[in-house]
Every structure is written in structure tokens, then in C-alpha cells.
Design an enzyme around this catalytic site. Structure first.
Site, PDB file in Angstrom:
ATOM      1  N   ARG A 164      37.334 -28.064   4.873  1.00  0.00           N
ATOM      2  CA  ARG A 164      36.858 -26.669   4.787  1.00  0.00           C
ATOM      3  C   ARG A 164      36.334 -26.231   6.149  1.00  0.00           C
ATOM      4  O   ARG A 164      36.561 -25.119   6.605  1.00  0.00           O
ATOM      5  CB  ARG A 164      35.788 -26.519   3.699  1.00  0.00           C
ATOM      6  CG  ARG A 164      35.146 -25.133   3.713  1.00  0.00           C
ATOM      7  CD  ARG A 164      34.352 -24.766   2.468  1.00  0.00           C
ATOM      8  NE  ARG A 164      33.661 -25.861   1.841  1.00  0.00           N
ATOM      9  CZ  ARG A 164      32.551 -26.451   2.319  1.00  0.00           C
ATOM     10  NH1 ARG A 164      32.019 -26.031   3.462  1.00  0.00           N
ATOM     11  NH2 ARG A 164      31.993 -27.445   1.669  1.00  0.00           N
TER      12      ARG A 164
ATOM     13  N   TYR B 231      45.248   0.053   2.139  1.00  0.00           N
ATOM     14  CA  TYR B 231      45.764  -0.762   1.030  1.00  0.00           C
ATOM     15  C   TYR B 231      44.767  -0.700  -0.135  1.00  0.00           C
ATOM     16  O   TYR B 231      43.555  -0.800   0.080  1.00  0.00           O
ATOM     17  CB  TYR B 231      45.958  -2.204   1.527  1.00  0.00           C
ATOM     18  CG  TYR B 231      46.180  -3.192   0.411  1.00  0.00           C
ATOM     19  CD1 TYR B 231      47.222  -3.021  -0.502  1.00  0.00           C
ATOM     20  CD2 TYR B 231      45.344  -4.293   0.243  1.00  0.00           C
ATOM     21  CE1 TYR B 231      47.410  -3.920  -1.540  1.00  0.00           C
ATOM     22  CE2 TYR B 231      45.539  -5.199  -0.787  1.00  0.00           C
ATOM     23  CZ  TYR B 231      46.572  -5.002  -1.681  1.00  0.00           C
ATOM     24  OH  TYR B 231      46.766  -5.881  -2.712  1.00  0.00           O
TER      25      TYR B 231
ATOM     26  N   ASP C 174      43.338  -3.397  10.923  1.00  0.00           N
ATOM     27  CA  ASP C 174      44.277  -4.127  10.068  1.00  0.00           C
ATOM     28  C   ASP C 174      45.670  -3.933  10.672  1.00  0.00           C
ATOM     29  O   ASP C 174      46.252  -2.845  10.595  1.00  0.00           O
ATOM     30  CB  ASP C 174      44.208  -3.556   8.645  1.00  0.00           C
ATOM     31  CG  ASP C 174      45.089  -4.330   7.670  1.00  0.00           C
ATOM     32  OD1 ASP C 174      46.038  -4.996   8.126  1.00  0.00           O
ATOM     33  OD2 ASP C 174      44.842  -4.236   6.457  1.00  0.00           O
TER      34      ASP C 174
ATOM     35  N   LYS D  17      52.445 -11.259   5.033  1.00  0.00           N
ATOM     36  CA  LYS D  17      53.467 -10.258   5.315  1.00  0.00           C
ATOM     37  C   LYS D  17      54.331 -10.695   6.511  1.00  0.00           C
ATOM     38  O   LYS D  17      54.909 -11.762   6.479  1.00  0.00           O
ATOM     39  CB  LYS D  17      52.783  -8.901   5.501  1.00  0.00           C
ATOM     40  CG  LYS D  17      51.784  -8.574   4.375  1.00  0.00           C
ATOM     41  CD  LYS D  17      52.455  -8.477   3.047  1.00  0.00           C
ATOM     42  CE  LYS D  17      51.636  -8.202   1.815  1.00  0.00           C
ATOM     43  NZ  LYS D  17      50.261  -8.457   1.679  1.00  0.00           N
TER      44      LYS D  17
HETATM   45  O1  P1T Z   1      47.334  -9.801  -0.300  1.00  0.00           O
HETATM   46  P1  P1T Z   1      46.472 -10.279   0.832  1.00  0.00           P
HETATM   47  O2  P1T Z   1      47.094 -11.350   1.648  1.00  0.00           O
HETATM   48  O3  P1T Z   1      45.076 -10.606   0.395  1.00  0.00           O
HETATM   49  O4  P1T Z   1      46.355  -9.053   1.866  1.00  0.00           O
HETATM   50  C1  P1T Z   1      45.728  -7.847   1.560  1.00  0.00           C
HETATM   51  C2  P1T Z   1      46.274  -6.746   2.421  1.00  0.00           C
HETATM   52  C3  P1T Z   1      45.562  -6.328   3.526  1.00  0.00           C
HETATM   53  N1  P1T Z   1      46.003  -5.344   4.352  1.00  0.00           N
HETATM   54  C4  P1T Z   1      47.180  -4.725   4.115  1.00  0.00           C
HETATM   55  C5  P1T Z   1      47.635  -3.645   5.021  1.00  0.00           C
HETATM   56  C6  P1T Z   1      47.955  -5.112   3.020  1.00  0.00           C
HETATM   57  O5  P1T Z   1      49.119  -4.475   2.839  1.00  0.00           O
HETATM   58  C7  P1T Z   1      47.491  -6.132   2.150  1.00  0.00           C
HETATM   59  C8  P1T Z   1      48.272  -6.546   0.938  1.00  0.00           C
HETATM   60  N2  P1T Z   1      49.232  -5.597   0.580  1.00  0.00           N
HETATM   61  C9  P1T Z   1      50.120  -5.696  -0.449  1.00  0.00           C
HETATM   62  C10 P1T Z   1      50.173  -6.709  -1.309  1.00  0.00           C
HETATM   63  C11 P1T Z   1      51.048  -4.553  -0.560  1.00  0.00           C
HETATM   64  O6  P1T Z   1      52.092  -4.656  -1.242  1.00  0.00           O
HETATM   65  O7  P1T Z   1      50.766  -3.531   0.062  1.00  0.00           O
END
Ligand code: P1T
Length: 392
Positions: free
Chosen positions: A60, A112, A184, A209
Site C-alpha cells: 500500500r 464528468y 482533469d 481511458k
Molecule cells: O472511472 P474512473 O477511472 O474513476 O474515472 C472517473 C473519470 C474522471 N474524469 C473524467 C473526465 C472521466 O471521464 C471519468 C470517467 N468517465 C467515464 C466513465 C465516462 O464514460 O465518461
């Protein structure tokens, strides 16, 4: 905590982006020469004597595979420091963890849905105040600043409307008021946009992503040059424990090696798809910063080195037409998420942005007839044919 190897990796900075994506933080294994960085699938590390260890005590607090990923991602974002997390939202949670009741955030109004939910349902009840402003209105950020503003928090391009924030200008607004700019960078990826170079203080990703790029991992990361913030975030990463496992870290390390070449194809395909949609009689509006008609096209040319692979569009005929269309798609999968090699189609109102109250969502432009495409790297003719058939 002392065991965590800092992610600083200055020498690798001299190489170009695609080279660093493949090599930064990943020397050949000193014991075997393994060229590809190993998966250290261990929770703990045998210590040589009381108080003596080889840099790692417990996974961790620190794990070599995760440290390699953190070093690599820091290098790609032109950062001194990087921290990897179990999801994008876990990275966001760590960034927010340093705030205290009464602190204020200014955020753009096209986030998001999960980020919005984290603000509204987790941090607002703890006494954090949030103001939302139109993403592209730099003056609105300045007007919203208060003595308590700690962060200006933006997505650019935004999810799902692909609006741009002028990062250099908003960084100035933040710094003039003693706040930090948090960006972001998930939609752009560091290959086409590096916010820290434009004055931002913290950049984060859902590595789920483009960075991983293969739709097989949930992950997140934050990067910064601010040593004080880094120490506080690193403390929270260990204390709250939202870390990725070694195997997921390794998958992201593998995925990011091809980010530069993948993104070239994503954006070539996205441009062709955006052009096709903008000429289609059943499409009311197309949102893609690469189109000269996009209101932020000039800014995109200035602050990004490409336009990315995300395209949103508004279908004529409302929800009924949207439902009919998505049912007919054969190559595009109807799915949340983005940034993978395969093409996805998402209906933000009922999927990614369903956690935003309907009235607010509509007012912000995320209507029932909006669709968001993550344009993959398949043959572009197949993608366009799929959309043409579905829209017929
Ligand atoms: O899903 P996660 O890895 O926790 O990420 C969150 C997140 C943060 N910032 C942006 C711009 C994002 O698009 C996302 C997650 N978004 C999707 C799952 C979506 O389909 O838009």
C-alpha cells in the site's frame, strides 16, 4: 511510508514523448535483465534487520511496479511527481482530501457526472463550497474567486460537450487569488495537452481511458511539480489506501507505451467521423474541437497539439430517434467509458451523467438527444458506415 520511491526521473525528460512512454521509470531488471518491467505481485517485503529494508515495506505504501508507472506518467506530464490510484475518482478524492470545511472550489459546469457526484454528495456535506462556472468563460472564474478559494478545478475538453478551458488564462486567475489550478486531462491525454506546462498546479487522469487505452483496467493518477502538495497527496494515498494493484499498474504501463501512436489514429478517425456527422441531415449539432466551426477551435490549436478522439453530437428527433439509432449500431458498442481502441457510443443523460439532476443537466446542454462517441482505431470506413446505417 518511508519506503515509497519518489517518482522523480529527471534524466528521462531529455527524450521525446513516445520514447519516454516506453522507457521512463523502467530500466532493465537489475537481477535478471528482464527488458519489460516485472509485475511485483507481492503485498510485503522481507526486511534485512529491524528498521532495515530495501526501499519497500508494504505494497500500500509502495510497490516497484506502481512506482515505475508513477515515474513514467510524471515524465509524460512534465511533472516531478506522480501518484497512481485504483481509479480516476480515487485520484480526485486524494486531491480533495487536503481541503477543510469552509474551503471553496470553482469548477467548470460540464464535469464528468461522477466528479460532480463526488463534489455534491461527498465533499459538500463535509462543508466544502463549490461554485460552477461556464467552462470557456475565463472572466467567470475570476468573478467567482473568494478569499476561501483553494482550487479552480477544470476538465478540458469537457465531458461530454467538448468545451475548452483556456488553461494559461485560468491558471493566472487562480494564482492571482492564491488558489491552485487542478486539471482533469483525461479527454486529451498528455500526448496532445500538458497542463502543467501551461501553468496548472495539479493534473490528473482516469487512466482507465486513453492512458491505458485497452478498456481492461480501472485506474487513476495525479501529477504535480508542487513538492508540498505532493507530500500531502502521498500521505493520503497511503493513509486512505486507494492504490492500484501491481498487475493493473503493469497493464497501464503496457498500455501507455502505445499512447502516441494510438492517439494519432484516434484523432484521424474522429476528424473524419465529425466531418461526416456535421454534413448529415439527421444531426442537429456536432461538438468536436477539430472542426473550424467549433467555438474553441482557435484555442484548441493554441493549447493542444491535436484534437483528440471524442466527438459528441445532437440527433434530431429527441430520445425516440436516439433509442432507435443506438439499437442499430453494429461496430460502436453502447457503453460508458472512452479512450480504448474500440469505438463506443454513450448516451450521457442516462449513462455517464445520470447523477446530475435532469433540469440542471438539460440547462447545461446535456440533452436527451446528445450522444457521445469515443472514436476507436478501427477502419474509419467501417465506423462511418456504421453511423450512416444507424442514422438511416
Ligand atoms: O472511472 P474512473 O477511472 O474513476 O474515472 C472517473 C473519470 C474522471 N474524469 C473524467 C473526465 C472521466 O471521464 C471519468 C470517467 N468517465 C467515464 C466513465 C465516462 O464514460 O465518461
Amino acid at each position: 511510508m518511508s519506503s515509497h520511491r519518489p517518482s522523480e526521473d529527471q534524466p528521462a525528460r531529455a527524450h521525446g514523448f513516445a520514447t519516454r512512454a516506453i522507457h521512463a521509470g523502467q530500466p532493465a531488471d537489475p537481477t535478471t535483465g528482464a527488458t519489460i518491467f516485472p509485475i511485483y505481485q507481492t503485498s510485503t517485503y522481507t526486511q534485512t534487520a529491524l528498521g532495515e529494508h530495501r526501499g519497500y515495506e508494504y505494497s500500500r505504501s509502495g510497490n516497484p511496479t506502481r512506482a515505475a508507472l508513477e515515474t513514467c506518467l510524471a515524465s509524460l506530464e512534465s511533472a516531478r511527481f506522480g501518484l497512481a490510484f485504483a481509479s480516476g475518482l480515487a485520484a480526485e478524492n486524494t486531491i480533495l482530501s487536503v481541503l477543510r470545511p469552509g474551503d471553496h472550489i470553482i469548477a467548470d459546469d460540464d464535469l464528468y457526472g461522477g466528479s460532480y457526484r463526488l463534489f455534491e454528495r461527498v465533499y459538500c456535506p463535509l462543508g466544502i463550497e463549490i461554485s460552477y462556472v461556464p467552462a470557456r468563460d475565463t472572466d467567470a472564474y475570476a468573478r467567482a474567486m473568494t478569499d476561501h478559494t483553494k482550487y479552480i478545478w477544470v476538465e478540458t475538453p469537457t465531458n461530454p460537450l467538448l468545451t475548452l478551458v483556456d488553461l494559461a488564462a485560468v491558471a493566472e486567475v487562480a494564482h492571482a487569488g492564491g488558489a491552485k489550478l487542478v486539471v482533469d486531462n483525461t479527454f486529451a491525454s498528455p500526448v496532445i495537452q500538458r497542463p502543467l506546462e501551461l501553468g496548472a498546479d495539479v493534473v490528473f487522469h482516469s487512466t482507465t481511458k486513453y492512458i491505458n487505452g485497452h478498456s481492461d483496467v480501472i485506474g487513476g493518477a495525479l501529477m504535480t511539480n508542487d513538492a508540498d502538495l505532493y507530500e500531502r497527496y502521498r500521505f493520503h494515498q497511503n493513509a486512505a489506501g486507494g492504490v492500484p494493484g501491481a498487475f493493473d499498474s503493469w497493464l497501464v504501463l503496457r498500455g501507455v507505451k502505445t499512447l502516441a501512436v494510438r492517439m494519432r489514429q484516434h484523432q484521424e478517425n474522429a476528424m473524419a467521423v465529425a466531418q461526416f456527422l456535421s454534413e448529415h441531415p439527421k444531426v442537429r449539432a456536432v461538438y468536436y474541437p477539430g472542426l473550424p466551426s467549433h467555438p474553441d477551435h482557435a484555442l484548441a490549436q493554441r493549447q493542444m497539439s491535436g484534437f483528440g478522439g471524442m466527438v459528441s453530437f445532437d440527433v434530431k428527433g429527441g430520445l425516440t430517434a436516439v433509442k432507435r439509432m443506438v439499437k442499430r449500431l453494429r461496430v460502436f458498442a453502447l457503453a460508458e467509458s472512452l479512450g480504448g481502441i474500440e469505438s463506443l457510443c454513450c448516451h450521457p443523460a442516462t449513462m455517464t451523467h445520470a447523477s446530475i439532476p435532469a433540469q440542471l443537466r438539460e440547462a447545461r446542454g446535456v440533452t436527451d438527444s446528445l450522444l457521445r462517441l469515443s472514436v476507436g482505431i478501427e477502419e474509419v470506413n467501417d465506423l462511418i458506415a456504421d453511423l450512416r446505417d444507424a442514422l438511416e
